[in-house]
Scaffold this active site. Structure first.
Site, PDB file in Angstrom:
ATOM      1  N   SER A   1      37.388 -19.981  36.776  1.00 47.96           N
ATOM      2  CA  SER A   1      35.942 -20.189  36.631  1.00 47.96           C
ATOM      3  C   SER A   1      35.500 -19.931  35.190  1.00 47.96           C
ATOM      4  CB  SER A   1      35.175 -19.314  37.628  1.00 47.96           C
ATOM      5  OG  SER A   1      35.695 -18.013  37.656  1.00 47.96           O
ATOM      6  N   ASN A   2      36.051 -18.900  34.553  1.00 44.30           N
ATOM      7  CA  ASN A   2      35.689 -18.629  33.144  1.00 44.30           C
ATOM      8  C   ASN A   2      35.973 -19.833  32.250  1.00 44.30           C
ATOM      9  OD1 ASN A   2      34.828 -16.034  33.509  1.00 44.30           O
ATOM     10  ND2 ASN A   2      36.276 -15.102  32.096  1.00 44.30           N
TER      11      ASN A   2
ATOM     12  N   GLY B   1      44.899   0.624  45.654  1.00 44.06           N
ATOM     13  CA  GLY B   1      44.030   0.554  46.844  1.00 44.06           C
ATOM     14  C   GLY B   1      44.610  -0.403  47.871  1.00 44.06           C
TER      15      GLY B   1
ATOM     16  N   ARG C   1      43.526  -1.036  36.508  1.00 41.49           N
ATOM     17  CA  ARG C   1      43.680  -1.926  37.660  1.00 41.49           C
ATOM     18  C   ARG C   1      44.067  -1.171  38.923  1.00 41.49           C
ATOM     19  NH1 ARG C   1      44.715  -7.408  35.231  1.00 41.49           N
ATOM     20  NH2 ARG C   1      45.183  -8.235  37.273  1.00 41.49           N
TER      21      ARG C   1
ATOM     22  N   TYR D   1      42.363  -1.167  42.430  1.00 40.69           N
ATOM     23  CA  TYR D   1      42.605  -2.375  43.236  1.00 40.69           C
ATOM     24  C   TYR D   1      44.069  -2.434  43.685  1.00 40.69           C
ATOM     25  CZ  TYR D   1      42.508  -7.401  44.395  1.00 40.69           C
ATOM     26  OH  TYR D   1      42.586  -8.625  45.021  1.00 40.69           O
ATOM     27  N   ASP D   2      45.009  -2.342  42.713  1.00 39.02           N
ATOM     28  CA  ASP D   2      46.441  -2.478  43.047  1.00 39.02           C
ATOM     29  C   ASP D   2      46.876  -1.399  44.030  1.00 39.02           C
ATOM     30  OD1 ASP D   2      46.051  -4.069  40.849  1.00 39.02           O
ATOM     31  OD2 ASP D   2      47.792  -3.363  39.735  1.00 39.02           O
TER      32      ASP D   2
ATOM     33  N   ASP E   1      47.716  -6.062  31.954  1.00 37.17           N
ATOM     34  CA  ASP E   1      47.664  -7.444  32.441  1.00 37.17           C
ATOM     35  C   ASP E   1      49.079  -7.912  32.803  1.00 37.17           C
ATOM     36  OD1 ASP E   1      46.696  -9.923  33.021  1.00 37.17           O
ATOM     37  OD2 ASP E   1      45.928 -10.361  31.017  1.00 37.17           O
TER      38      ASP E   1
ATOM     39  N   VAL F   1      39.945 -16.277  35.689  1.00 32.94           N
ATOM     40  CA  VAL F   1      40.271 -17.206  34.615  1.00 32.94           C
ATOM     41  C   VAL F   1      39.829 -18.645  34.882  1.00 32.94           C
ATOM     42  CG1 VAL F   1      42.676 -17.639  35.354  1.00 32.94           C
ATOM     43  CG2 VAL F   1      42.064 -17.766  32.945  1.00 32.94           C
TER      44      VAL F   1
ATOM     45  N   GLN G   1      50.942 -15.324  29.069  1.00 30.44           N
ATOM     46  CA  GLN G   1      51.086 -14.776  30.423  1.00 30.44           C
ATOM     47  C   GLN G   1      50.880 -15.912  31.422  1.00 30.44           C
ATOM     48  OE1 GLN G   1      48.518 -14.370  28.385  1.00 30.44           O
ATOM     49  NE2 GLN G   1      46.687 -13.568  29.347  1.00 30.44           N
TER      50      GLN G   1
HETATM   51  P1  NAD Z   1      35.119 -12.234  46.357  1.00 25.64           P
HETATM   52  O1  NAD Z   1      34.786 -11.141  45.418  1.00 25.64           O
HETATM   53  O2  NAD Z   1      34.534 -13.586  46.126  1.00 25.64           O
HETATM   54  O3  NAD Z   1      34.791 -11.829  47.850  1.00 25.64           O
HETATM   55  C1  NAD Z   1      34.853 -10.511  48.335  1.00 25.64           C
HETATM   56  C2  NAD Z   1      33.689 -10.318  49.302  1.00 25.64           C
HETATM   57  O4  NAD Z   1      33.732  -8.995  49.830  1.00 25.64           O
HETATM   58  C3  NAD Z   1      32.329 -10.483  48.629  1.00 25.64           C
HETATM   59  O5  NAD Z   1      31.492 -11.278  49.432  1.00 25.64           O
HETATM   60  C4  NAD Z   1      31.811  -9.046  48.527  1.00 25.64           C
HETATM   61  O6  NAD Z   1      30.401  -8.970  48.487  1.00 25.64           O
HETATM   62  C5  NAD Z   1      32.418  -8.423  49.761  1.00 25.64           C
HETATM   63  N1  NAD Z   1      32.594  -6.967  49.713  1.00 25.64           N
HETATM   64  C6  NAD Z   1      33.110  -6.223  48.709  1.00 25.64           C
HETATM   65  N2  NAD Z   1      33.132  -4.917  49.040  1.00 25.64           N
HETATM   66  C7  NAD Z   1      32.612  -4.831  50.299  1.00 25.64           C
HETATM   67  C8  NAD Z   1      32.339  -3.757  51.174  1.00 25.64           C
HETATM   68  N3  NAD Z   1      32.630  -2.491  50.844  1.00 25.64           N
HETATM   69  N4  NAD Z   1      31.798  -4.041  52.382  1.00 25.64           N
HETATM   70  C9  NAD Z   1      31.474  -5.310  52.738  1.00 25.64           C
HETATM   71  N5  NAD Z   1      31.692  -6.364  51.930  1.00 25.64           N
HETATM   72  C10 NAD Z   1      32.248  -6.132  50.725  1.00 25.64           C
HETATM   73  O7  NAD Z   1      36.716 -12.331  46.369  1.00 25.64           O
HETATM   74  P2  NAD Z   1      37.682 -13.384  47.062  1.00 25.64           P
HETATM   75  O8  NAD Z   1      38.392 -14.107  46.003  1.00 25.64           O
HETATM   76  O9  NAD Z   1      36.962 -14.140  48.098  1.00 25.64           O
HETATM   77  O10 NAD Z   1      38.731 -12.412  47.748  1.00 25.64           O
HETATM   78  C11 NAD Z   1      38.719 -12.132  49.134  1.00 25.64           C
HETATM   79  C12 NAD Z   1      39.863 -11.225  49.498  1.00 25.64           C
HETATM   80  O11 NAD Z   1      41.112 -11.832  49.160  1.00 25.64           O
HETATM   81  C13 NAD Z   1      39.841  -9.870  48.787  1.00 25.64           C
HETATM   82  O12 NAD Z   1      40.258  -8.870  49.686  1.00 25.64           O
HETATM   83  C14 NAD Z   1      40.855 -10.038  47.687  1.00 25.64           C
HETATM   84  O13 NAD Z   1      41.438  -8.815  47.323  1.00 25.64           O
HETATM   85  C15 NAD Z   1      41.868 -10.978  48.324  1.00 25.64           C
HETATM   86  N6  NAD Z   1      42.582 -11.740  47.290  1.00 25.64           N
HETATM   87  C16 NAD Z   1      41.974 -12.783  46.666  1.00 25.64           C
HETATM   88  C17 NAD Z   1      42.655 -13.467  45.672  1.00 25.64           C
HETATM   89  C18 NAD Z   1      42.046 -14.637  44.945  1.00 25.64           C
HETATM   90  O14 NAD Z   1      42.655 -15.152  44.007  1.00 25.64           O
HETATM   91  N7  NAD Z   1      40.876 -15.116  45.336  1.00 25.64           N
HETATM   92  C19 NAD Z   1      43.952 -13.066  45.309  1.00 25.64           C
HETATM   93  C20 NAD Z   1      44.506 -11.979  45.961  1.00 25.64           C
HETATM   94  C21 NAD Z   1      43.819 -11.326  46.962  1.00 25.64           C
HETATM   95  N1  UDP Z   2      42.178 -14.459  31.367  1.00 26.38           N
HETATM   96  C1  UDP Z   2      41.925 -15.059  30.132  1.00 26.38           C
HETATM   97  N2  UDP Z   2      40.628 -15.381  29.833  1.00 26.38           N
HETATM   98  C2  UDP Z   2      39.592 -15.148  30.703  1.00 26.38           C
HETATM   99  C3  UDP Z   2      39.868 -14.551  31.951  1.00 26.38           C
HETATM  100  C4  UDP Z   2      41.179 -14.212  32.246  1.00 26.38           C
HETATM  101  O1  UDP Z   2      42.833 -15.290  29.331  1.00 26.38           O
HETATM  102  O2  UDP Z   2      38.454 -15.489  30.337  1.00 26.38           O
HETATM  103  C5  UDP Z   2      43.575 -14.144  31.725  1.00 26.38           C
HETATM  104  C6  UDP Z   2      43.782 -12.708  32.174  1.00 26.38           C
HETATM  105  O3  UDP Z   2      43.990 -11.859  31.078  1.00 26.38           O
HETATM  106  C7  UDP Z   2      45.016 -12.859  33.062  1.00 26.38           C
HETATM  107  C8  UDP Z   2      44.870 -14.245  33.657  1.00 26.38           C
HETATM  108  O4  UDP Z   2      43.938 -14.937  32.829  1.00 26.38           O
HETATM  109  O5  UDP Z   2      46.176 -12.822  32.269  1.00 26.38           O
HETATM  110  C9  UDP Z   2      44.342 -14.233  35.093  1.00 26.38           C
HETATM  111  O6  UDP Z   2      43.184 -13.416  35.127  1.00 26.38           O
HETATM  112  P1  UDP Z   2      42.254 -13.280  36.409  1.00 26.38           P
HETATM  113  O7  UDP Z   2      41.153 -12.340  36.075  1.00 26.38           O
HETATM  114  O8  UDP Z   2      41.880 -14.633  36.893  1.00 26.38           O
HETATM  115  O9  UDP Z   2      43.176 -12.683  37.550  1.00 26.38           O
HETATM  116  P2  UDP Z   2      44.385 -11.631  37.629  1.00 26.38           P
HETATM  117  O10 UDP Z   2      45.534 -12.464  38.048  1.00 26.38           O
HETATM  118  O11 UDP Z   2      44.619 -11.008  36.285  1.00 26.38           O
HETATM  119  O12 UDP Z   2      43.942 -10.655  38.630  1.00 26.38           O
END
Ligand code: NAD
Ligand code: UDP
Length: 312
Positions: free
Chosen positions: A188-189, A147, A141, A144-145, A271, A186, A208
């Site tokens: 959508s899955n 990053g 992870r 991302y974390d 996780d 999770v 969790q």
């Molecule tokens: P998402 O994956 O649906 O959207 C991310 C978008 O960024 C996509 O359209 C993807 O094509 C685009 N993208 C990725 N890399 C790119 C690049 N190098 N250049 C241009 N476009 C690029 O995710 P999301 O859920 O919409 O998340 C949006 C932001 O919010 C992200 O930065 C994510 O880290 C942050 N975030 C989201 C959540 C959440 O639960 N949805 C939680 C924490 C942080």
């Molecule tokens: N998870 C799960 N089944 C799935 C997808 C995710 O049990 O089909 C769990 C995953 O292990 C985590 C939590 O659901 O503990 C949230 O996962 P998600 O990928 O939505 O986001 P995260 O918060 O881990 O970035």
């Protein structure tokens, strides 16, 4: 009326943010490399004269005259950000550098979309902004974390060194319509599996926890933060109602009237065991607090996927 750049605008959160900005009367340029996002998320804005969509990867510099930048580009689902971890790190580090450089050049205000993942597997619960986190720097992870942690560091350094008008929002788990059915997260899955009558996969023991915020409420927090003067953050944005994954699965099964079985599969490495935002700061500084309960938000989300599956 502002000229606004939304990176990752074709993604799940980005597309709702574009809708909100257009509704507020702004001019919006969305840029996206379409890795996890798609044009269909922005179909409703396609013919709007105040909206423009550009294919662009933020790892490459871009010069645009804008007033506000929301830097959301980055895959958010573990499945997708681990697909090409080097690219994920580049997006967070080089991409964020490019956006901060742009903000400096054109004197724009920039909001960096950070994440609850900066807290890693938290030892403090719920998580306040002052907690520095518990992150594995070399795990699956980390791209991302870590990053996102570097992205926060760069944002603060551009602010301190170059007086960039910067903001940091730590987003907790967000859900709603327009998540990709194969997004891997999770909510959508579980919904897609339940609607298809396929097994609902629980990673590990399912004890969790996560706290889920409905997407339009999260977008409201992002908008309020951008409008707030003299406040850099970081600020947590999320819904403090916390559920175990078993509880979430049972709720989804009940609401979809599904006979799918819950199947336990191997836990994901690193996780986080629990996650819940302390939103004291968001309440105080942004006057923001989520009101949509999980069941209320799951309803339109389930309807969205139901409709999508029937059409495919
Ligand atoms: P998402 O994956 O649906 O959207 C991310 C978008 O960024 C996509 O359209 C993807 O094509 C685009 N993208 C990725 N890399 C790119 C690049 N190098 N250049 C241009 N476009 C690029 O995710 P999301 O859920 O919409 O998340 C949006 C932001 O919010 C992200 O930065 C994510 O880290 C942050 N975030 C989201 C959540 C959440 O639960 N949805 C939680 C924490 C942080
Ligand atoms: N998870 C799960 N089944 C799935 C997808 C995710 O049990 O089909 C769990 C995953 O292990 C985590 C939590 O659901 O503990 C949230 O996962 P998600 O990928 O939505 O986001 P995260 O918060 O881990 O970035």
């Amino acid at each position: 009326m502002k000229k606004v750049l939304v990176t990752g605008g074709a993604g799940f959160v980005g597309s709702f943010l574009c809708d909100r900005l257009i509704d507020e009367g702004h001019e919006v340029i969305a840029i996206d490399n379409f890795f996890t996002g798609n044009k269909a998320n922005l179909r409703q804005l396609q013919n709007n004269p105040n909206f423009e969509l550009m294919r662009h990867d933020i790892v490459e510099p871009v010069l645009l005259e804008v007033d506000w930048i929301f830097n959301l580009a980055c895959p958010a689902s573990p499945v997708h950000y681990q697909y090409d971890p080097i690219k994920t790190a580049k997006t967070n580090v080089i991409g964020t550098l490019n956006m901060l450089g742009l903000a400096m050049r054109v004197n724009a205000r920039i909001l960096q979309a950070s994440t609850s993942e900066v807290y890693g597997n938290p030892q403090v619960h719920p998580q306040p902004e002052g907690y520095f986190g518990h992150v594995n720097p070399i795990g699956l992870r980390s791209c991302y974390d870590e990053g996102k942690r570097v992205a926060e560091t760069l944002t603060m350094d551009y602010h301190r060194q170059n007086q960039v008008d910067a903001k940091i929002v730590r987003i907790f788990n967000t859900y709603g319509p327009r998540m990709h059915p194969e997004d891997g997260r999770v909510v959508s899955n579980f919904i897609v599996a339940a609607l298809k009558g396929e097994p609902v996969t629980i990673h590990g023991d399912g004890m969790q926890s996560r706290s889920f915020c409905y997407v339009t409420e999260l977008v409201d927090a992002l908008y309020r933060m951008m409008e707030t003067d003299n406040y850099i953050g970081p600020v947590n944005t999320g819904n403090p109602d916390e559920f175990t994954m078993i509880e979430l699965a049972e709720k989804v099964l009940e609401m979809t009237n599904s006979s799918s079985k819950l199947v336990k599969v191997q836990a994901r490495p690193d996780d986080p065991e629990r996650r819940r935002p302390d939103i004291t700061l968001a309440k105080k500084r942004l006057g923001w607090e989520p009101k949509i309960k999980l069941e209320e938000g799951l309803k339109p989300t389930i309807d969205y996927f139901d409709d999508l599956l029937k059409r495919s």
